[in-house]
Design a protein around this motif. Sequence first.
Motif, PDB file in Angstrom:
ATOM      1  N   GLU A 116       0.835  -1.205   0.000  1.00 49.06           N
ATOM      2  CA  GLU A 116       0.000   0.000   0.000  1.00 49.06           C
ATOM      3  C   GLU A 116       0.866   1.251   0.000  1.00 49.06           C
ATOM      4  OE1 GLU A 116      -2.830   0.083   3.168  1.00 49.06           O
ATOM      5  OE2 GLU A 116      -4.091  -1.462   2.270  1.00 49.06           O
ATOM      6  N   ALA A 117       1.950   1.220   0.761  1.00 44.07           N
ATOM      7  CA  ALA A 117       2.848   2.376   0.819  1.00 44.07           C
ATOM      8  C   ALA A 117       3.448   2.655  -0.554  1.00 44.07           C
ATOM      9  CB  ALA A 117       3.955   2.122   1.839  1.00 44.07           C
ATOM     10  N   LYS A 118       3.884   1.606  -1.218  1.00 43.20           N
ATOM     11  CA  LYS A 118       4.477   1.765  -2.553  1.00 43.20           C
ATOM     12  C   LYS A 118       3.483   2.408  -3.511  1.00 43.20           C
ATOM     13  CE  LYS A 118       6.094  -0.933  -6.454  1.00 43.20           C
ATOM     14  NZ  LYS A 118       6.248  -2.258  -7.003  1.00 43.20           N
ATOM     15  N   LYS A 119       2.265   1.919  -3.490  1.00 44.87           N
ATOM     16  CA  LYS A 119       1.231   2.445  -4.384  1.00 44.87           C
ATOM     17  C   LYS A 119       0.983   3.939  -4.135  1.00 44.87           C
ATOM     18  CE  LYS A 119      -3.393   1.183  -5.920  1.00 44.87           C
ATOM     19  NZ  LYS A 119      -4.497   0.222  -5.738  1.00 44.87           N
ATOM     20  N   LEU A 120       0.919   4.315  -2.889  1.00 45.16           N
ATOM     21  CA  LEU A 120       0.645   5.703  -2.530  1.00 45.16           C
ATOM     22  C   LEU A 120       1.845   6.610  -2.816  1.00 45.16           C
ATOM     23  CD1 LEU A 120      -1.738   7.268  -1.407  1.00 45.16           C
ATOM     24  CD2 LEU A 120      -0.775   6.966   0.871  1.00 45.16           C
ATOM     25  N   ILE A 121       3.042   6.115  -2.533  1.00 47.69           N
ATOM     26  CA  ILE A 121       4.248   6.908  -2.790  1.00 47.69           C
ATOM     27  C   ILE A 121       4.391   7.182  -4.281  1.00 47.69           C
ATOM     28  CG2 ILE A 121       6.783   6.866  -2.764  1.00 47.69           C
ATOM     29  CD1 ILE A 121       6.487   5.279  -0.072  1.00 47.69           C
ATOM     30  N   VAL A 122       4.218   6.152  -5.093  1.00 46.58           N
ATOM     31  CA  VAL A 122       4.341   6.326  -6.544  1.00 46.58           C
ATOM     32  C   VAL A 122       3.244   7.249  -7.068  1.00 46.58           C
ATOM     33  CG1 VAL A 122       4.212   5.110  -8.764  1.00 46.58           C
ATOM     34  CG2 VAL A 122       5.602   4.180  -6.911  1.00 46.58           C
ATOM     35  N   TYR A 123       2.071   7.209  -6.456  1.00 47.13           N
ATOM     36  CA  TYR A 123       0.981   8.086  -6.871  1.00 47.13           C
ATOM     37  C   TYR A 123       1.335   9.555  -6.626  1.00 47.13           C
ATOM     38  CZ  TYR A 123      -3.594  10.297  -7.113  1.00 47.13           C
ATOM     39  OH  TYR A 123      -4.635  11.129  -7.439  1.00 47.13           O
TER      40      TYR A 123
END
Length: 142
Positions: A116-123
């Motif tokens: 989830e962190a990866k998805k949000l950071i990349v967003y």
Amino acid sequence: MNIEYTLFIIRPSAINKQIVGKILNIFEENMFFIVCCSMIKLKNFHVNFIYENFDYKFIDYDSENSFLVVVLKSYNLFFKINILLKNNENFHSSVVDNYFINLNDYVIHFVKNVDEAKKLIVYFFYEFSDFFEILYLNKINN
């Protein structure tokens, strides 16, 4: 041990009260490292993305106010951040420079795991997406 990353958001009320530095200091004193941050005005599409992907609803959302989006890294980050926010909730505040700060009043952290962190950071930091992809794929530990 791998370094983990997460993203959290500092509410406009902390920015207006000029306590962002004090909040970031609490994280740094607890061995979290700031990777990057950006001051943004959340738009409807940001709020919708967060709600649809993380089931988090902004109560105090106002498109005119700025939010600070921060990426942190640390060993055992999710374990440590849950303890920090939970302890802060139990003690109602942290004392920083004789100033009482309840992190839960000013910090939004709804990410539950590394994916989830990866998805949000990349967003939010799409311009650094290649950098974060390398970190996550290769598990670079420095």
